[in-house]
Every structure is written in C-alpha cells, then in structure tokens.
Design a protein around this motif. Structure first.
Motif, PDB file in Angstrom:
ATOM      1  N   GLY D 115      -4.828   9.668  -6.616  1.00 16.96           N
ATOM      2  CA  GLY D 115      -3.642  10.123  -5.886  1.00 16.96           C
ATOM      3  C   GLY D 115      -2.393   9.410  -6.381  1.00 16.96           C
ATOM      4  N   LEU D 145      -5.187  16.801  -4.559  1.00 13.08           N
ATOM      5  CA  LEU D 145      -4.074  16.890  -3.599  1.00 13.08           C
ATOM      6  C   LEU D 145      -3.828  18.349  -3.256  1.00 13.08           C
ATOM      7  CD1 LEU D 145      -1.479  14.308  -4.951  1.00 13.08           C
ATOM      8  CD2 LEU D 145      -3.313  13.974  -3.306  1.00 13.08           C
ATOM      9  N   GLU D 146      -3.472  18.600  -2.023  1.00  9.88           N
ATOM     10  CA  GLU D 146      -3.312  19.980  -1.614  1.00  9.88           C
ATOM     11  C   GLU D 146      -1.885  20.506  -1.755  1.00  9.88           C
ATOM     12  OE1 GLU D 146      -5.096  20.022   2.266  1.00  9.88           O
ATOM     13  OE2 GLU D 146      -6.912  19.220   1.342  1.00  9.88           O
ATOM     14  N   THR D 155       1.754  10.875   1.381  1.00  7.86           N
ATOM     15  CA  THR D 155       1.203  11.031   2.724  1.00  7.86           C
ATOM     16  C   THR D 155      -0.303  11.288   2.669  1.00  7.86           C
ATOM     17  OG1 THR D 155       3.312  11.822   3.569  1.00  7.86           O
ATOM     18  CG2 THR D 155       1.353  12.410   4.832  1.00  7.86           C
ATOM     19  N   GLN D 156      -0.746  12.084   1.696  1.00  4.82           N
ATOM     20  CA  GLN D 156      -2.181  12.332   1.599  1.00  4.82           C
ATOM     21  C   GLN D 156      -2.952  11.077   1.211  1.00  4.82           C
ATOM     22  OE1 GLN D 156      -3.593  15.951  -0.317  1.00  4.82           O
ATOM     23  NE2 GLN D 156      -1.596  16.903   0.053  1.00  4.82           N
ATOM     24  N   GLY D 159      -3.241   9.218   4.209  1.00  6.20           N
ATOM     25  CA  GLY D 159      -4.235   9.853   5.069  1.00  6.20           C
ATOM     26  C   GLY D 159      -5.650   9.417   4.700  1.00  6.20           C
ATOM     27  N   ARG D 160      -5.893   9.242   3.396  1.00  5.12           N
ATOM     28  CA  ARG D 160      -7.226   8.778   2.976  1.00  5.12           C
ATOM     29  C   ARG D 160      -7.489   7.352   3.479  1.00  5.12           C
ATOM     30  NH1 ARG D 160      -7.198  11.509  -3.129  1.00  5.12           N
ATOM     31  NH2 ARG D 160      -7.181  13.625  -2.297  1.00  5.12           N
TER      32      ARG D 160
ATOM     33  N   ARG E  97       3.663   7.322   8.083  1.00  4.19           N
ATOM     34  CA  ARG E  97       2.370   7.090   7.421  1.00  4.19           C
ATOM     35  C   ARG E  97       1.576   5.998   8.131  1.00  4.19           C
ATOM     36  NH1 ARG E  97       5.748   7.142   2.369  1.00  4.19           N
ATOM     37  NH2 ARG E  97       5.960   9.384   2.033  1.00  4.19           N
TER      38      ARG E  97
END
Lengths: 296, 296, 296, 296, 296
Positions: D115, D145-146, D155-156, D159-160, E97
């Motif tokens: 990421g 990543l989406e 942010t992802q 999130g992980r 976050r």
C-alpha cells in the motif's frame, strides 16, 4: 504593544505614541546643532576639510551590516518570546482538555488549572522584574500554592499529578500525557528566562553605537562641498534612520520590558483565564483591550 | 557574559570591559602608522599612485558579504549553545518533576538528581577544556559516581533508572518518560560537543582576514587624492569596523571559551542547583551574580 | 576538517593547507596575465575602450547576491550534515542507555550495539563513495551482519529487536522506545543521503561561474582609466575574493567529500566506538587526532 | 534534476542542458536589439537624453532586494520539498522495520508495504498533475487498493492497521507506533500539496518582472554617455544576470514541475521500492540513473 | 490568493488584479505631480538647491534594509500561517484515520469528525473577524455543538473523547493518540491567533513609511542636475518600487485578511470536508476553484 492599522497621512505626520522619535530626540538635536555649527564655521570663519563621500559609502555598508544584523537578532528575540507565550496559552488549554480526558475527579482538575493560572501570573511578574502584584497574589491564594515562586508553582502542580497517580485517580497513560504537557510548559518558561537573562552581546551595542556616532558626526564634512545648507537636513535624516533603527532594536531585544513595543503579557494571562473559566465552572472575565492603542 | 544596559555617553567614550578595542589595538596601530607614513611619503618624498575609489566599492561589497556571513554564523553558534544550555536547565527541572510523579522512593529520586548536577558540572568543565575543578569533584562525590567522565555520568544515571525499573520501583510509563528525558539531555550534550569540536571552516578565517588586511592596507591609496590628512582617520575607522566585527565574530564563534562574551556556564549550573535543592530537601545556594558586569 | 586557531601573522602570509589559494591559482594566473596584457596593449599598441565603472557596480551587486546566496546554501548543507552526524552520535549513546534499561540480557544489548557500530561505518563508506574498507568489514563481521549494506544493517538490527520482543525478552515500552530510536537513526541516515544525492541546483553553478568570469574579464576595461598599472593588482584581488568564495562554496556544498573542509566522519565513528566500549565491556580505543591540523 | 560536477571550461562556454540561457534567449535578444538601436539613433539620428547613472544605483539596490528575496523563497520551497520526499523515503523504511517488530504476520506486513509503494506513486502523479501512469496502476493493483486516490490509499493502509489491531494481530504499542508513522507520512504529503497548491504570491512576480523590464530598458540611457558601443554588451550582461535569476527562481519555486531543475520523484519512488523489496521477499529493481546528466 | 502562471507580456503591461498598482496609485500621483512641479519651478521660476546624489545612496541603503527586513518578516508570517493551515488539514485527516484504528464505534468517530469540521469553520470566521456565516452555522448544528465558540468546539470534541474513554469504548493507547492529535490542533489554532493578534511592531511601520516619504520627496533635488525632464520618470519608478514593496508587505503581514493575497481559508476548509466525507459515509462536495484567478 501598539495595535494600530497601517498609518495614514495624519499619523505619519504627527504620531508620537509608538514612535521612536521621542527616544532619539536628544541625539537628533545634538546632531542638528553640530552640523549647523559646522556649516556656519565653514562658510564664515574657517574653511574645514571637505572630504570625499567615498569613505562614507564604504563605512555605510559596514554600518548597515551591523544595524541589519542587530535588527534581525532583536526581532527574532521578540518573535520567539511571542511564540513561547502563544505556546503557553495553547499548553494551558491543552492541559485543561487532557485533564478532562484523564482525570475523572473535578477537584483534581481544578487544582491543576488554578495552579496553572497562578504559575503564569508569577511567570509574568518575574519576567517583568516586578514583585507579585495583587492579581497574582489572589491567583496564588486561589490555587492554594504554598511557596509562591515561579518554579515552585510548577513543582506543586506536578506534585498534585504525582499524588493523583499514586492514589490511582490517574492512570499511566494520563500521567505520561500530563507530564509531557508540564515538561513543555517548563521548556517555554526556561526559554523566556533565557531571553530575559541573556541580552544581545554587549560588544555589539558598543560597536553599533560607537560606529553610528562616528558616522553621523563626520558626515557633514562630506556633505559640505555639494549640499551647502541642506547639510544639516540630510545629516539629521540619516541620523534619524540610523539612531531610529538602533533604538527600535534596543526595545525589541527586551520583549518583556515596559516599553510600548513590549509583549502584552497581561492580555495573554487574561486570555488564559478566559479559556480556563469554563473548565473551572466559572464566569469568564472580559478580555483586556488596548487603551490608547496600547495593549499591556 | 557582560550584563549591562544600553551604553550611555560615558560608556561609549570610555568602556573597555566587553569592548573589542583592546583586542584589535595592535592592528589599528599598525594601520594608523602605515597610513600616516603613506601620506608623509606622498606629500614630501615621492608621489604614490592615487587610485580610484571604485575598485574599493566592489571590494567592499564582497568583504561585507564575508563579514556578514561569518557574523551570522558565529552568532547562530553562540545562540544555539545558549539554547542548548537553557534546554539542559529545563530538562533538569523536568527530570525532578517527572521523578516525583513516577519514582515513589526518595532515594531513587535523589540518586538521579545528584547525578544530574554532577553531570552538568562535568559537562561544563569538559566544554571549557578544564580538568574537573573542586566544585565538580564535590558534586561527583556527592552523587556517588564512580567513573567521573561526562558520558559515564549519564550512563550511571541511566543505570540507576534501569535498576529501579527491574526492581519494580518504576513502572513502564515512568521508565519511558525518564528515558526520553535522558535522551534529550544526551542530545543537548552532543550538540554542545559538536559546537565545541567543529569550528567555523578555517578556510573562511583565512579568506576573511586576508581580504580585510589587503583592503585596509590598500585603502589609503584611494583616499590620498581627496581626503588628505583625513586619510589616516578614515582608514582607522574603516579598520575599526572591519577588524572589530572580525574579532567579535571570532569570540562568539567559541561560546564555551574564556572571553568576556562566552556563555555563563557557572551561573547556569548554579541555577540548576537552586532549582533542584527543594527536590533534594536541601537549602538552595545563592545565585551567582555579575562581578564588574561580568557573569561567568 | 582543519582544526586550527585564529590565524596569526605567519599563517595569513603563508598558510596553504586549508587555504583556497591552490585551488584557484590557475584562474588567478589567467586573470593576472590577461589584465597585464590589456594594460600593455592599451598603453603601447592600441587604445582600448575605457568604460565607466558604473555598470560594474550594478553587476557587482547582482554577483554578490548570487555568491552570497550560494555561500549560505552551501554552509547550511555542511552544517546540517554535521548536525545529522552529531545526532547519530547522540542516538548511538542513547540506544546503549535505553538498551540497558529495557533489555535485561547482555547478549541482546551487545547484538544491537555491535550492529550500530557496523551500520555507522557502512554509512560512512557509502557517503564517501568508497567500498567498505578493512575497519568496516571487521565491524560487520563482529556484528554478525549477513548482508553488509547500509540499510540492510539497520534492518537486521531492527530484526533483533523484533526477535527479543516476540520472545518476551523486551516489553512493549521498551519495543516502542527502541523502535523510536532506530527510526530517528534512519531519518538521519536518509538526511545524509539526501544531501549527498541532491547537489545545489546545477543552474546556479553555471550562472555563478559564467557571471564571475564575465565580470573579472571585463573589469580591467573599467580600471584602465584611473588605476593604470594597479589594474592587474586590483583585478587579481577582486578575482581572488570572488573565485575564492565560489570555490569554498563548492567544497562546503559537498560535506562528505575528500577535501580539507569535508566532515571528519572517521573521527565521529571512532567517538561512537569510544562511547559504546563500556557498554560492550571492552577497552575504549584512543580518539582520532588531527594530523597536520587535519582531522578526517 | 541535473547531476553534474563543478562546470569545467567547456561547460562554461557551451553547456545548454540545465542552463537558463534557452529560457531567456528571447528576452536577451529583445534587449540587445533595443540597445543597439538606441546607440545607432543617438549617434546618427537624434541625441537621446543621457541620464546620470545614479538613479540606477538606487533602483538596482531595490531590484536586488526583490530578486534576492524571491530567490531565497524559491530555493526554500525546493529544498523543503526535497526534505519532505527524503522524509517519505525514511518513513517508508521505518514503516517496514516497525512492521517487522510489531506485526508478526507476513500478510499484514506485506499489505502495509505494498500500500505504501502504491501511495507514493499516486502521490508522485498527483503532484506532477498527471493521471496515474502504467507503473502506478500496476502498484495500485498489486496492493489491492480499491479507490486509487492519494488519500484514499493512505486511509486504506490505515484501515488495514485498524483491522489487525481489532483482530488482536497487533498490540497497543504497535498500533500507536504505526499510527504515528502514518501520521508523519500524511503530514509530509500535506506539506507537498501545500507547496504545489500555494505559489509564491503573484504580486511579487508582477513587481519583479515589471521592475526588471523597466530597469533593463532604461539602462542604455545611462550607459550611452560613457560606454559607447559597449552599451549593448553591458546591457545584455546585466539583463542576463537579472532575467537569469528571475527564471531560475521561477523553476525552483515549482519543485514538482517538469523542468530540468524539478525534483527526481521517479528516482525516489524507485529508491523506496529497492528498500522495501527485501521486506516483501522480492528481488530489488535496479536504481534509476541519470540520462544525459538528468534524473527524473 | 491569486493562482496564475508566470506573467506573460500582456499581463506585465496590463494586469491589475493581484497587482499592487491600484493600492499605491494615489501615492504615485502625488509623487509625480510634485516632481513635475519641482522641475518646472527650477527651470522657469527659481533655481532650487541641487544636492549631490551621495546622501541618497547612504539613505537608500538604510531604506533597503528596512524594506528588506519588513518584507522577510511579512512573508514569514504569511508562509507560517499557510503552514499552520496545511498542518490543520493534515491533522484533520490523521484524526479520521486514528479514529478508525482506535474507536470501534462509528457514532464516536462521526461525532469527532463533524466537530472537527465545525471547529475549522468557526476558526476561519474568527480569524477573518466575521460572525459565523451560514455554512459555519450549518456545520455547527450538524456536529451538535452547543456553545459555538472556537475553543468551546475543541473542548467539546475533547469531551467526547473523554466520554468514550471512561465508557471503555476507547483504550489508553487510543486516548493518548487522539489527545496528542487534539493538542497539535490546539497549537496550530493558537499559532494562527498569535499571527492575527500580533501585528508587526507598529514602530517599523512608522519608520518605514516616514523614511520612504522623505526619500521620495527629496529625491528630485538630487536628480534635477543631471536627469532634467527624466526626473519625474525616475522618481516615480523609484517610488513604485519602494511603495510597492511596502504595500505588498502590508498585505502579506495580514494573511487572514480579505485582500487578494490573503490565504484561501474557504478552499482549505472545503478540502478538509472532501477528505473527511468518506470517513463519514457521505458524498464528497466539489473542490472550490479560483474565480477570475482568485481563490478565497
């Protein structure tokens, strides 16, 4: 501190408050008198040596270097002092917020914050070289501090944190958070002390003032040849810029003094009280406002 | 360090203490003598080449550049050193407060703080290039330090923290807090060492002094034409500003030296002792005061 | 780095080591030759255009601006590099102290510190563009590092921390403290890499050197009129100050180079070894001393 | 970015790549043409007003002030941008090391680091005002990543971390350490955005360019008197220094642009990939090298 | 803030938006009228004293010093303010976050972030000296804040953190992490307040404007001799550069004002809303774009 907008035409002509003119009026009078005297002597009594303006150009560059350096250093001191007090304001507010997160009991929080207010007033008096004034003594009493010295105040606040921690009313995360805050406050206090106790090196003052006087007293000799009766006018203008800058520099280099350009410590202390009032369940006092454009 | 107000008229005329004049008197005498000699030769013996003042203007700008840069760099070193010691003072006080929060036993706290005082005295002596003096040896003995080196002192303090942590007299939050403090102290110490061990690049000194001498020795050739017997006067004044600044710069670039402008490390160490005395349950000693306006 | 006191009279006249003169001797010779040639041609062969000195004053201000900026930027690079290495020294010592607090087993501590020493030597070699030398290979072997790259070294040290943490020989507070330290070390390393890999913008070098050459080659045309046979003297002096500053700037902008003004990385690595020796239970090696005033 | 040594004689004469000359060739031609025209007119058609050089000296000082200020501000932007990316490189490496300490499962670590690589490529493209290029899209896909926006990527990643923390695969010390790292990365990203989105105040550009043009167009009137046919030569040289500096300033003020002096973001992204490869168990790609002395 | 590329030829000739000309048109007209008058009087009515340009050179150096200093100080204020708001943007994102990592319940997170958005709008209005506008009141209502003052907003956010901590919905690591973030936000807010409440010392404004007027009004006397009818042209150009810089300085020194060069606080607040929308599960609003090259 003078709080005023960009000067308009009237202020440019007449403003005295906040101006540097009153402080250098004596110097300017001496310079004006001497250069008028030199013109009179040169014209009517005895031809004086008319020197080339060239050495003054060289000299002027060196002098600008001194004055420019001193001005930057003085302003940096003033602005650093302002940042430190701005940081103390922010620290006081953060202390109040962190206390709400980590200290569940209101009595603990109030002890901390009242101590903080008293500490700042004591710090203000010390920086200004005053004995604790009435306001300060009232705050110290309200905080229940025993030995009303600046550092002793901070130590007692810290002691209250220690007591709450040992009694289990504060957990480890909170003890570390609030300790970090108090350490930051102590660092800002030591920074202010440093600025107060360590003037700009005295050797610069001697060098700058001696050079400025030499320059201004010799300058008429260079102007006599071409400028005639304008000689005193130009000499006074040059003296105004150089002495003016030297004087401003002198004031800004002492940001905790009693001059018109000193920092408004009273107003900042009041701002802290306003910020902490809701946390203490009290009515916030009104902010201090400038009187005759001056905020103390 | 000289602690004095803005110089008044008498000081401007006569102040010697803190002035740079005694340090450059020899240079100024040489310059004065040579320029008088040149005027005499030019008037009575042999017409010397009268050169235009133009190249000196160019030259003067370059020289100002060198001197201005060196002055800024030197002052930055001096002020950074002052900040580092101001930080050490704040760190010592914070250490005392944090110890009260996290170390419940007085013996542990006293060991830490006595070690800190000894460390600062050792550090002061090392920066000044002195063997540990009597005061320092007394503090080292009081702290029970075994190997009285600067770093060894800090390591032993840290060892005491480690012992308290392993014995459970200090919890994890406290160990982290006090470790962070000691790390900050070590960083300030290394900063002072850096300033002491790394002079301003020597190449600048050569460039500045060589250029200044060339400038001042050739300057009379430019002034002979127009300034006549004022030539030595102006040459000496220009030499005063340039050598004066070079000398100030030299002093400030060594903030831990023994000159009148060096930092008052003795007074700061005493300030630490005054601050820590209440934490040690001792009587605070009196602060050090300036003697003849000089604080050491 | 040259370690020498304020230059005395003999050094001002004769010092070559640490001086910039040898590096610009060729340029000065060219300038001297050309200006002598111009005076000869102008006097005996063909009247050259005598231009006013005015454009040179304008030009000189612009050139001072370039040189002054470049000098400040170069010195800032040099001093930042010195601060980063001073920080690495402090970090190494703090790592040792923190390890004593949080890592109870000596084997873990020794692995960390031996790795740190090897890392610094690898870093030193990389910054200087050298293959790992004998000393470095010995330190890498002693630390038991497998892949002797700079970053790989830091990663392996970090891996040892991870292993200790997972095995329960290091608690959470310690893991966080030591991780923070290693992160600080990595940041200093990346800072050094940044300075090494990013020169001052090349466009400035071109602009400065082109402008300086134009200035110095045209200057005799302005001096011919008034300065006569002093023309080559003044031209060479001005060339000395401008090329001298450009050359100093070039050296200081590369603080990890092999010039006399480069930073003494060997000596700093040795200082780390001296500091860590007691923590490793070893005899401290002697400090590196200047040879012929030069410390490497 | 141009990576080249100190320019030699050939480069001084002929270097174009990295030089500012091509960018200001048009301006210089206009200035040259106009000043030749003025000399011709003055000599053969109509005597033009010959003005004193004095106002140009005053003017020149003001102009130097503008150019010097703008140059410092522009270089500070460039160097701050370089520091921020140097910090991102260090942060990426620290993230990898801290993940090894606190995240025991390789899958978690790989998710984080992949990421991070994708984030940096997205950040690079955004700063340069490009749509994500092929390399970037590949990295985003590899990281799973989406929503491929810069911030969404960060942010992802965060999130992980949250998922691992809640699932108990990361403890509190680790969550705090890695959060602190991601916060630092976000701060550097916002700093780069700030530099990109906030140009130097436009009012300076107008003031500087208008003043420079006025100066350069009027200058021949001052030189006509004394410099004759050298007038165009000096005017062009002065124009070269002033326009040259203004142009350099323009380029450096946009450190993320596509000019020869912009920062080598591709190369820094590659350096991150090389550093993270061992942590991902992958083969490190080769570093990017300068092509024709230019690194992108 | 004006967002525009490097000015082209048309903008140089005609640009008014973002230019300083309209603000100093009155001053320039006065100066032009007076100097035309002086030339007319001198030629046709009464010979005025023609003074040497030398004192103006000295004077000009002093004036440059003042203007240069003021310009640097003003730009530093502007850029510091921009950094503080860039930091607030980064802090808002980091808060989002970190909330995802440490606050498992969406309601807690949303309360925090909605409060943050309202706080920033309130802060923006306060800095600009406006009552809370419609947007701000909507955000305050959406956040459910009770006492819509800037600080009160931050205190209520902090109160939500405290509630979550005591209810066990937030652990100690999270409480410390989010407290640290809020403290950083409070520090940035206090920094902005400091810049707003503490103008550049008024004494400089008086000194700079008085000196500039004296300079510009006396300058024609020095130019009359050599420049004839070009006198008003040069006087106006010099007045343009000096008043122009003084005016720019005045604008940049108030970065939260309503001038074309003030900071785009609306756009930054919008950027925060765009960044936080995904965390709130909302549609992101479009970014604010410049209107007529101006972003507010």
């Amino acid at each position: 501190m003078i709080i005023r907008d960009k000067p308009g035409i009237l202020q440019l002509l007449f403003a005295v408050r906040g101006s540097v003119l009153p402080h250098i009026a004596l110097e300017l009078t001496v310079v004006a008198g001497l250069s008028v005297l030199l013109v009179v002597v040169d014209r009517h009594l005895l031809a004086l040596p008319h020197v080339s303006a060239q050495p003054f150009a060289l000299f002027g560059v060196a002098l600008s270097l001194f004055l420019g350096f001193r001005n930057n250093a003085a302003y940096d001191r003033w602005w650093e002092a302002r940042k430190l007090w701005g940081g103390l304001l922010a620290d006081a507010r953060s202390l109040a917020r962190e206390a709400e997160v980590f200290l569940p009991e209101a009595a603990d929080r109030h002890g901390l914050l009242r101590g903080m207010v008293a500490f700042l007033h004591l710090h203000r008096c010390q920086l200004r070289g005053l004995a604790p004034d009435e306001v300060t003594r009232a705050r110290v009493a309200a905080a229940g501090l025993e030995v009303p010295g600046v550092e002793a105040a901070l130590t007692q606040i810290s002691g209250r944190v220690a007591a709450a921690y040992r009694a289990g009313r504060l957990d480890g995360f909170g003890a570390r958070t609030i300790s970090t805050r108090l350490t930051g406050i102590g660092l800002a206090q030591a920074g202010c002390e440093r600025i107060r106790a360590t003037p700009l090196p005295y050797v610069y003052s001697l060098l700058v003032f001696r050079t400025t006087w030499l320059y201004v007293l010799l300058l008429p000799l260079a102007l006599l040849e071409n400028s005639g009766w304008m000689t005193p006018v130009f000499t006074v203008i040059v003296a105004y810029t150089f002495f003016g800058l030297a004087e401003v520099t002198e004031e800004l280099a002492h940001p905790f003094g009693a001059t018109a350009n000193a920092l408004p410590l009273d107003a900042i202390c009041r701002a802290v009280e306003i910020s902490l009032a809701p946390h203490l369940g009290e009515e916030a006092p009104p902010p201090l406002l400038p009187v005759n454009f001056r905020l103390d």
